[in-house]
Write an enzyme that holds these catalytic residues in place. Structure first.
Site, PDB file in Angstrom:
ATOM      1  N   ARG A   1       0.806  -1.221   0.000  1.00  0.00           N
ATOM      2  CA  ARG A   1       0.000   0.000   0.000  1.00  0.00           C
ATOM      3  C   ARG A   1       0.837   1.268   0.000  1.00  0.00           C
ATOM      4  O   ARG A   1       0.319   2.355  -0.240  1.00  0.00           O
ATOM      5  CB  ARG A   1      -0.929   0.013   1.221  1.00  0.00           C
TER       6      ARG A   1
ATOM      7  N   ASP B   1       6.903 -24.390   3.522  1.00  0.00           N
ATOM      8  CA  ASP B   1       7.457 -24.649   4.847  1.00  0.00           C
ATOM      9  C   ASP B   1       8.969 -24.621   4.667  1.00  0.00           C
ATOM     10  O   ASP B   1       9.561 -25.566   4.142  1.00  0.00           O
ATOM     11  CB  ASP B   1       6.997 -26.002   5.387  1.00  0.00           C
ATOM     12  N   HIS B   2       9.586 -23.514   5.089  1.00  0.00           N
ATOM     13  CA  HIS B   2      10.989 -23.317   4.700  1.00  0.00           C
ATOM     14  C   HIS B   2      11.922 -24.338   5.330  1.00  0.00           C
ATOM     15  O   HIS B   2      13.028 -24.554   4.827  1.00  0.00           O
ATOM     16  CB  HIS B   2      11.445 -21.885   5.019  1.00  0.00           C
TER      17      HIS B   2
ATOM     18  N   LYS C   1      15.793 -26.769   3.801  1.00  0.00           N
ATOM     19  CA  LYS C   1      17.127 -26.730   4.396  1.00  0.00           C
ATOM     20  C   LYS C   1      17.971 -27.915   3.936  1.00  0.00           C
ATOM     21  O   LYS C   1      17.479 -29.032   3.787  1.00  0.00           O
ATOM     22  CB  LYS C   1      17.021 -26.695   5.928  1.00  0.00           C
TER      23      LYS C   1
ATOM     24  N   GLU D   1      14.530 -21.220  19.640  1.00  0.00           N
ATOM     25  CA  GLU D   1      14.897 -19.864  19.247  1.00  0.00           C
ATOM     26  C   GLU D   1      15.341 -19.087  20.483  1.00  0.00           C
ATOM     27  O   GLU D   1      14.774 -19.245  21.561  1.00  0.00           O
ATOM     28  CB  GLU D   1      13.701 -19.147  18.609  1.00  0.00           C
TER      29      GLU D   1
ATOM     30  N   HIS E   1       6.179 -26.961  10.937  1.00  0.00           N
ATOM     31  CA  HIS E   1       7.601 -27.300  10.854  1.00  0.00           C
ATOM     32  C   HIS E   1       7.936 -28.645  11.498  1.00  0.00           C
ATOM     33  O   HIS E   1       8.540 -29.518  10.876  1.00  0.00           O
ATOM     34  CB  HIS E   1       8.450 -26.213  11.530  1.00  0.00           C
TER      35      HIS E   1
ATOM     36  N   LYS F   1      10.520 -20.187  22.330  1.00  0.00           N
ATOM     37  CA  LYS F   1      11.204 -18.902  22.205  1.00  0.00           C
ATOM     38  C   LYS F   1      11.957 -18.597  23.490  1.00  0.00           C
ATOM     39  O   LYS F   1      11.661 -19.143  24.553  1.00  0.00           O
ATOM     40  CB  LYS F   1      10.199 -17.788  21.898  1.00  0.00           C
TER      41      LYS F   1
END
Length: 486
Positions: free
Chosen positions: A47, A174-175, A179, A213, A237, A337
């Site tokens: 935008r 799904d990254h 890998k 993480e 994941h 996390k």
């Protein structure tokens, strides 16, 4: 599969965090390696009131730090020529006229629409693309996770997107599947005779999958609080990684052959009842602590988080697969996390020898294990016992490691680079099919329902640790420990 010569990769959310942090750096690297089609354009859509030059300047300012040491002004100049911009309000159908004007100048080109936006906009965007006449038989759409917040909303999104795109045009990304170590797990399992005879209940004691993480919610508190660790990480994941570990050998590497086998695993997962939720799952929420030697706030003190939030930032659970190959083998999944380390790994713990002739007790500490690590570095380690040098027969743990940077002296494609290449080439192998996604939702929904029925708060854990104490207890009931505790 060859690239089309003329390609428009249209990124909705083209000024957003994912575009700057992952997508444009990945495309820049593909450009530098001459892996993009010669006539490929990257169309940023948002935008913001920008023109082409304004978007190129914005992209350089925000993407350069994520490209890091590989950034070269001359290479960027060539890459920037591919960048164009269209100002579009995704909620307004007539706003898509400016995008149509951009794309219709290349009527014979292929179009890939990457929806790097909130999932709530997926159906609106695809409907407006169709209404503007921009969806062709060879068009493709890439959908970022999370796709809905439960099975019903996931089905609704898939139904709506499916009105305009066929299943073989939809790339649910799904990254983690892109890998390098995940790809090498397939190669190790199905390209070698060494492991397949051992890859079963008779020889595997347990499997541990961890995605930890160190970061907190990173300014995305309002979004994350609606999602939580189960929806954000486990449903996609971690379950996809479990499928890669546990699947039967596919007939080929063709997309549906691989995805059929993954689906069988998802359908074979033992379902959770209310009693199972209480004994086989742990959920937590981080409180104030330290990360990287610096004090960090607790989850409830993060911006955008309600003070009474019960959203989990940590999940650990014990899964079981009801098949002949895996019956009785526990699969432990863990994500969180503000953990002690940033690590993503799969650990396959093999059973100890039935009798040691060396006087070494057959304990989990001395068992063989394979560790497939995806971050921070990408390695595969095989832990064995060998004779320690000297005149006494004494065994000592040793490690055989495959370091991809050392073994292959070429630059490895990052996950988003590989997956973007596969989208452009039309290869669906590493993307999630609709029935896979729905099977995953079907399995996690009873767990979330059990948490809600129990009305318990997530267990607190201090930022910078490995999560609540219940996570270790989950394994200790089986006489086991997490990999870092061994």
């Amino acid at each position: 599969m060859a690239h089309p010569r003329t390609l428009d990769l249209v990124i909705f959310g083209g000024t957003g965090d994912l575009a700057m942090r992952k997508l444009l750096p990945a495309l820049y690297h593909l450009h530098c390696d001459a892996l993009l089609p010669a006539e490929a354009r990257i169309v940023g859509v948002a935008r913001d009131g920008l023109d082409d030059d304004g978007y190129r300047s914005f992209a350089r300012t925000h993407a350069e730090r994520f490209i890091g040491k590989d950034f070269k002004p001359a290479e960027w100049a060539g890459f920037a020529e591919r960048l164009v911009y269209a100002q579009v309000d995704a909620l307004q159908a007539d706003s898509f006229a400016s995008l149509a004007e951009r794309l219709n100048g290349r009527p014979d080109g292929q179009r890939v629409f990457y929806l790097s936006t909130a999932p709530s906009l997926f159906t609106t965007i695809t409907g407006h693309l169709h209404g503007a006449g921009l969806v062709a038989a060879d068009s493709r759409v890439v959908l970022e996770k999370p796709l809905g917040h439960d099975l019903a909303s996931s089905r609704q999104i898939n139904d709506e997107v499916g009105r305009y795109f066929a299943e073989d045009q939809i790339y649910r990304i799904d990254h983690y599947l892109g890998k390098e170590p995940v790809q090498n797990l397939l190669a190790l399992r199905f390209g070698n005779a060494l492991f397949e005879p051992l890859w079963r209940r008779e020889w595997v004691r347990d499997v541990q999958i961890t995605v930890a993480e160190q970061v907190g919610v990173e300014g995305r508190g309002e979004f994350y609080d609606r999602v939580g660790a189960m929806r954000d990480m486990v449903q996609n994941h971690l379950l996809q990684l479990l499928c890669i570990v546990a699947m039967e050998p596919p007939a080929s590497i063709a997309p549906d052959a691989v995805r059929d086998e993954k689906l069988k695993i998802l359908r074979a997962l033992r379902p959770f009842g209310l009693a199972d939720v209480a004994t086989r799952t742990v959920r937590g929420q981080y409180k104030a602590g330290a990360s990287g030697g610096q004090p960090v706030p607790g989850y409830l003190e993060e911006n955008g988080i309600p003070g009474d939030s019960r959203t989990e930032t940590f999940v650990a659970l014990k899964a079981e697969i009801n098949t002949w190959r895996w019956a009785g083998v526990p699969f432990f999944l863990r994500t969180g996390k503000r953990m002690q380390e940033k690590v993503a790994e799969i650990v396959i713990n093999f059973r100890s020898v039935p009798h040691s002739i060396f006087g070494v007790p057959a304990t989990p500490q001395h068992a063989n294990r394979m560790v497939i690590r995806m971050q921070p570095e990408e390695t595969v380690d095989l832990h064995l016992l060998a004779k320690q040098p000297g005149d006494v027969m004494q065994l000592h743990p040793v490690r055989l490691d495959l370091d991809f940077a050392e073994a292959f002296r070429t630059r490895r494609l990052e996950a988003y680079e590989r997956l973007l290449m596969d989208v452009m080439r039309g290869n669906l192998t590493l993307f999630v099919r609709r029935d896979e996604q729905e099977a995953a939702w079907r399995w996690v929904e009873p767990i979330m329902a059990g948490w809600q029925a129990a009305d318990d708060r997530p267990k607190p854990y201090t930022a910078g640790t490995w999560g609540p104490a219940g996570s270790s207890a989950l394994l200790s009931r089986d006489g086991l420990s997490w990999h870092e505790e061994i």
